[in-house]
Write an enzyme that holds these catalytic residues in place. Structure first.
Site, PDB file in Angstrom:
ATOM      1  N   THR A  94      -0.661  -2.516  10.641  1.00  0.00           N
ATOM      2  CA  THR A  94      -1.218  -2.889   9.345  1.00  0.00           C
ATOM      3  C   THR A  94      -0.135  -3.571   8.643  1.00  0.00           C
ATOM      4  OG1 THR A  94      -2.555  -0.980   9.062  1.00  0.00           O
ATOM      5  CG2 THR A  94      -2.275  -2.308   7.158  1.00  0.00           C
TER       6      THR A  94
ATOM      7  N   ASN B 230       0.489  11.218   5.800  1.00  0.00           N
ATOM      8  CA  ASN B 230      -0.769  10.918   6.486  1.00  0.00           C
ATOM      9  C   ASN B 230      -1.717  12.092   6.613  1.00  0.00           C
ATOM     10  OD1 ASN B 230      -0.603   8.067   7.281  1.00  0.00           O
ATOM     11  ND2 ASN B 230       1.330   8.758   8.157  1.00  0.00           N
TER      12      ASN B 230
ATOM     13  N   GLU C 105       6.534   4.961   7.396  1.00  0.00           N
ATOM     14  CA  GLU C 105       6.189   6.158   6.621  1.00  0.00           C
ATOM     15  C   GLU C 105       7.102   7.325   6.985  1.00  0.00           C
ATOM     16  OE1 GLU C 105       1.550   5.021   5.723  1.00  0.00           O
ATOM     17  OE2 GLU C 105       2.029   6.169   7.503  1.00  0.00           O
TER      18      GLU C 105
ATOM     19  N   SER D 218      -4.974  17.187   0.306  1.00  0.00           N
ATOM     20  CA  SER D 218      -4.778  18.554  -0.182  1.00  0.00           C
ATOM     21  C   SER D 218      -3.906  18.566  -1.428  1.00  0.00           C
ATOM     22  CB  SER D 218      -4.186  19.438   0.915  1.00  0.00           C
ATOM     23  OG  SER D 218      -3.092  18.796   1.528  1.00  0.00           O
TER      24      SER D 218
ATOM     25  N   LYS E 253       4.117  -6.749   4.119  1.00  0.00           N
ATOM     26  CA  LYS E 253       3.822  -5.369   3.732  1.00  0.00           C
ATOM     27  C   LYS E 253       3.509  -4.584   5.003  1.00  0.00           C
ATOM     28  CE  LYS E 253       0.611  -3.181   3.461  1.00  0.00           C
ATOM     29  NZ  LYS E 253      -0.363  -2.311   4.233  1.00  0.00           N
TER      30      LYS E 253
ATOM     31  N   THR F  59       0.879  -1.187   0.000  1.00  0.00           N
ATOM     32  CA  THR F  59       0.000   0.000   0.000  1.00  0.00           C
ATOM     33  C   THR F  59       0.912   1.231   0.000  1.00  0.00           C
ATOM     34  OG1 THR F  59      -0.245  -0.099   2.399  1.00  0.00           O
ATOM     35  CG2 THR F  59      -1.960  -1.141   1.087  1.00  0.00           C
TER      36      THR F  59
END
Lengths: 413, 413
Positions: free
Chosen positions: B195, B408, B285, B413, B184, B158
């Site tokens: 996750t 995140n 991330e 935007s 993942k 993802t």
């Protein structure tokens, strides 16, 4: 202090009346900052009662240890607060600094060291040299004056972008009494309490045990219901002082927190506590939005509060709010990770009045346009109903922005 | 998938051998992403044993519920994984999707729905339409081939910036057996599990109960010791499949996890688990640095792990690492807030080999220059000794950068 004031800063400050029996002085001791005040002395009339609640950190600062010890006496003559250095994790040197400061403060007001309270905020682990400022206390005690509450709030700021003050005036018996408070805090803010310092004083004649009960009763839904970053400080200190000076004007002496004459006072105290706690959240490092999280329908109030804090501390929820996205899937995640009783298929979630999920799935009737418009506001309310019981709780936090990372990560570069 | 690959990505991928009894197919179902695979089918020979551990979220996804139920049978014929939609918080529709998918998978391999396992990762709360991909499964089962492990890892990504694979080959009795794994995960990563999807297969002939014990034993110090952002997913799934095909080459049938012949296998399995778990952290991330946090001298191993996680989840510690600052004061804070036994005056803290604090205060002999140089590395080790007991634990995380907030928060935007 940051160059950029939080967009959530108050538009104006209340006029802070004097509190009978309290005098204030500030000074530029040059502990770390230049060209600003960094030292606060609050002088209390003899007989002032003291109450306090402190960080639950297992590694508290030296001033926190010192205050806890003195609180047993229940009396205060002077409060000394410095910014720029937390005197935390400073070992024996830290204890010597508190002793030297308290000795100088006691001499300055002709009181006992057991009637002195201390707080320090700033960098952790740097020795704090009492010699840098203890010689200033005698002069400060002499020139201290009533009414300088905004100055007091400024002197204790660290990464705060604005000073935090609140005031209330209420009747106690036949007399008017005043409650004034100041606070500081912007990061390392989490229950229970955060790098948050807050000092409140009243002229109401309330005995120390009752004062302690009032403070302990008010803190759960105010200072212990806010979080900026889930990081609990070594130095959190919230103190409440009662000079009793209003007795001269006919206010009754209160010995018991359950005294029915305290009704107005209690409500006003809790308003001041909540006002200051929310000001801290609204000055959260990098904050652009205030977020109120309410959980209802939990098995218990305790369970509701844990789930509310799980939501309020979730980096993914907080970044979604920063991005103005009503990402209720992340709210589901945060409910699920809290470890508290929850039934996925009974969950309902609102952002403002927009119900986004119900009975464990997306609410097919919700308006994306209205929700998107709602998310542009600077105060966002998230509500979760668990559908299990009657437990409820509300906590407050702010969004998580790149500015938070910049403030806490870029300071060296 | 992000445009920018993590700087901590592996420099090269291991050559993934085939695992006897496992065939793999991937497809572009167009569930959410365009121009990439988003569907994985792993087909197992009849008789394959299955084991699994799942998220402890109270709001698990529909596939997690489905897998937990089927695990009782202990047998697997097909694994179906999609990316782009988590099928989480999707109510009755979500359960229908798992049933329809499992029915199609069972037909495709001529097995029972109870031998099908499912995982979904992606957005929470959007209904996942099984009709988008279930018709593809028959064809995928037919054209599935061994050795496509890197393709498999790609199909389940993802926000991952690179595919994650690991392999080991070891002796079991007189035969060589292979352990291959994929994973993942990049955000919403926290114990217990994140996750994170990870699927491991071996040709070793190990019965389901023994397989489950091996997996449960290996997860504590690997997948359950990593955190990116403290946010636990609704969908975490780690499964281990054993086809038993190596029995034909003389590998002994194993019925008990305590079988001494498993020594090499166990160590290799744990290496694969740890390798994959660290790849997840290294793809956290916005991550620029891997952080290893070791706590020693705690009252117990459990207490050590809680303190280690308190440090690893602290936004202030993580932003300091991002800023290349050895801010050990924030480590003290994180120890203090963990709520576990700690004695401030016995604490010692290291960044790498640099001891910054000892006996509750700054180590006066530490070299700021050496520490600053150390902090520029891309793998940082923080060690805390509590001086209380013999409990120890190690966990892994990454730094917290503006890029995390951008990933995140900025996606709208």
């Amino acid at each position: 202090m940051s160059a950029t004031v939080s967009p959530l800063a108050p538009k104006k400050y209340p006029k802070m009346p004097a509190v009978d029996g309290v005098r204030i002085a500030t000074a530029e001791a040059g502990i770390k900052y230049r060209d600003r005040t960094d030292l606060l002395a609050m002088v209390f009339d003899a007989g002032t009662a003291a109450a306090g609640v402190f960080t639950r950190s297992k590694c508290p600062s030296a001033p926190v240890d010192f205050c806890r010890q003195n609180l047993a006496g229940g009396k205060a003559r002077m409060l000394v607060v410095n910014s720029g250095n937390a005197n935390a994790f400073t070992g024996k040197k830290g204890r010597e600094t508190t002793r030297m400061t308290a000795d100088a403060a006691a001499r300055a007001v002709g009181g006992a060291t057991g009637e002195v309270f201390l707080a320090s905020t700033g960098v952790i682990g740097e020795p704090l040299d009492a010699g840098r400022f203890s010689h200033l206390l005698a002069g400060m005690a002499k020139e201290a004056a009533p009414g300088r509450w905004l100055d007091a709030a400024r002197a204790i700021m660290t990464t705060d972008t604005y000073p935090k003050v609140a005031t209330a005036t209420v009747r106690l018996g036949d007399a008017e009494v005043t409650i004034n408070g100041i606070a500081k805090g912007a990061g390392m803010i989490a229950p229970d309490m955060a790098t948050m310092l807050s000092f409140i004083a009243t002229d109401a004649p309330i005995a120390a045990p009752a004062l302690q009960a009032l403070l302990a009763g008010g803190v759960g839904s105010t200072f212990n219901a806010v979080t900026v970053d889930s990081d609990t400080s070594t130095s959190d200190t919230l103190m409440l002082f009662a000079t009793g000076a209003a007795a001269k004007r006919g206010a009754p002496a209160i010995a018991d927190a359950a005294d029915p004459r305290l009704g107005q006072f209690k409500r006003a105290l809790n308003r001041v506590l909540k006002n200051l706690a929310l000001q801290v959240v609204r000055d959260g490092e990098g904050a652009r939005k205030q977020v109120e999280v309410t959980v209802t329908g939990a098995k218990s109030a305790r369970s509701a509060k844990r789930i509310a804090l799980s939501i309020a501390n979730s980096p993914l929820v907080k970044t979604a709010v920063a991005g103005e996205d009503a990402n209720w899937g992340r709210v589901v995640m945060a409910v699920g990770k809290a470890g508290e009783p929850a039934d996925r298929d009974r969950l309902a979630i609102w952002f403002g009045d927009n119900r986004l999920a119900v009975d464990g799935e997306r609410d097919s009737s919700y308006s994306e346009a209205e929700t998107s418009a709602y998310m542009k506001r600077d105060e966002i309310a998230i509500r979760v109903d668990l559908g299990l019981g009657r437990g409820k709780a509300t906590v407050w936090t702010c969004d998580l922005t790149k500015e938070y990372v910049a403030i806490n990560g870029d300071y060296r570069s």
